[in-house]
Design a protein around this motif. Structure first.
Motif, PDB file in Angstrom:
ATOM      1  N   GLY A 290       0.818  -1.213   0.000  1.00 36.53           N
ATOM      2  CA  GLY A 290       0.000   0.000   0.000  1.00 36.53           C
ATOM      3  C   GLY A 290       0.850   1.259   0.000  1.00 36.53           C
ATOM      4  N   LEU A 291       1.894   1.266   0.791  1.00 38.12           N
ATOM      5  CA  LEU A 291       2.788   2.425   0.852  1.00 38.12           C
ATOM      6  C   LEU A 291       3.493   2.639  -0.486  1.00 38.12           C
ATOM      7  CD1 LEU A 291       3.784   4.576   2.816  1.00 38.12           C
ATOM      8  CD2 LEU A 291       5.638   3.042   3.425  1.00 38.12           C
ATOM      9  N   LEU A 292       3.959   1.563  -1.101  1.00 33.65           N
ATOM     10  CA  LEU A 292       4.665   1.692  -2.378  1.00 33.65           C
ATOM     11  C   LEU A 292       3.724   2.079  -3.518  1.00 33.65           C
ATOM     12  CD1 LEU A 292       7.207  -1.242  -2.137  1.00 33.65           C
ATOM     13  CD2 LEU A 292       7.652   1.212  -1.905  1.00 33.65           C
ATOM     14  N   LEU A 293       2.459   1.685  -3.427  1.00 31.92           N
ATOM     15  CA  LEU A 293       1.501   2.115  -4.442  1.00 31.92           C
ATOM     16  C   LEU A 293       1.282   3.631  -4.382  1.00 31.92           C
ATOM     17  CD1 LEU A 293      -1.172  -0.719  -4.369  1.00 31.92           C
ATOM     18  CD2 LEU A 293       0.318  -0.102  -6.269  1.00 31.92           C
ATOM     19  N   GLN A 294       1.370   4.203  -3.187  1.00 30.70           N
ATOM     20  CA  GLN A 294       1.218   5.650  -3.042  1.00 30.70           C
ATOM     21  C   GLN A 294       2.488   6.407  -3.451  1.00 30.70           C
ATOM     22  OE1 GLN A 294      -1.482   7.488  -2.175  1.00 30.70           O
ATOM     23  NE2 GLN A 294      -2.599   5.592  -2.357  1.00 30.70           N
ATOM     24  N   HIS A 295       3.624   5.748  -3.398  1.00 32.12           N
ATOM     25  CA  HIS A 295       4.904   6.394  -3.715  1.00 32.12           C
ATOM     26  C   HIS A 295       5.736   5.497  -4.626  1.00 32.12           C
ATOM     27  CE1 HIS A 295       4.036   9.376  -0.648  1.00 32.12           C
ATOM     28  NE2 HIS A 295       3.669   8.380   0.136  1.00 32.12           N
ATOM     29  N   PRO A 296       5.331   5.283  -5.874  1.00 33.21           N
ATOM     30  CA  PRO A 296       6.063   4.361  -6.757  1.00 33.21           C
ATOM     31  C   PRO A 296       7.480   4.813  -7.073  1.00 33.21           C
ATOM     32  CG  PRO A 296       4.366   5.535  -7.961  1.00 33.21           C
ATOM     33  CD  PRO A 296       4.179   5.863  -6.525  1.00 33.21           C
TER      34      PRO A 296
END
Length: 180
Positions: free
Chosen positions: A32-38
């Motif tokens: 989820g965190l990486l989806l917000q900050h690719p």
């Protein structure tokens, strides 16, 4: 199988289920965190699609990207992502009203957000379905004083109360020869 062996087997099973659940929570959180900050994964920054200078500070610039809005406080040398709860995707327009009162707009094809404090806190502008139909693209935004105007693919929307209510400026399908 004795009662002691059964309890031991249940404890072992319970530990494996707990470990599996913990791993699932960790993987879901990281994803989820990486989806917000690719861009944290090394993905190149999206090409800027909009650029605007803050009228009250010549060194402060905002630029629109595929992922939202980025800010430079040093005249375009370094950039950082502005945190937003729901950033517009594919930002193609950033607008600072000429009065320089801290208001700023960021627009994507299907969403408009605004900030009254220069970009620290953002709120989404919503349009009633009878004013802006589903799937109608937003093209441009302009504001002066308390009047805001939004150019949509099917006409112009006007708000005289800073985005609380909206009305159409002219008919949606007028036959006056203008191509919106």
């Amino acid at each position: 199988m004795t009662e002691k062996q059964l309890k031991s087997g249940l404890r072992l099973s319970h530990r494996w289920v707990g470990l599996g659940a913990a791993l699932l929570v960790i993987v879901t959180s990281v994803t989820g965190l990486l989806l917000q900050h690719p861009h944290w994964l090394g993905e190149p920054s999206a090409a800027p699609s909009a650029l605007a200078s803050d009228p009250t500070d010549g060194d402060r610039w905002l630029r629109g990207t595929r992922w939202g809005v980025e800010e430079s406080m040093d005249g375009n040398r370094t950039w950082r992502e502005l945190p937003m709860l729901a950033p517009p995707e594919y930002v193609h327009r950033i607008h600072f009203p000429p009065e320089g009162n801290g208001r700023v707009f960021a627009m994507g094809p299907s969403s408009l957000v605004t900030s009254s404090d220069g970009g620290r806190v953002w709120e989404e502008i919503r349009f009633a379905p009878e004013v802006l139909g589903p799937g109608v693209a937003l093209v441009d935004v302009a504001a002066h004083g308390g009047t805001w105007r939004v150019l949509a693919a099917d006409g112009v929307l006007v708000s005289r109360d800073q985005g609380v209510t909206w009305e159409r400026s002219g008919p949606v399908n007028s036959n006056d020869g203008r191509d919106w």
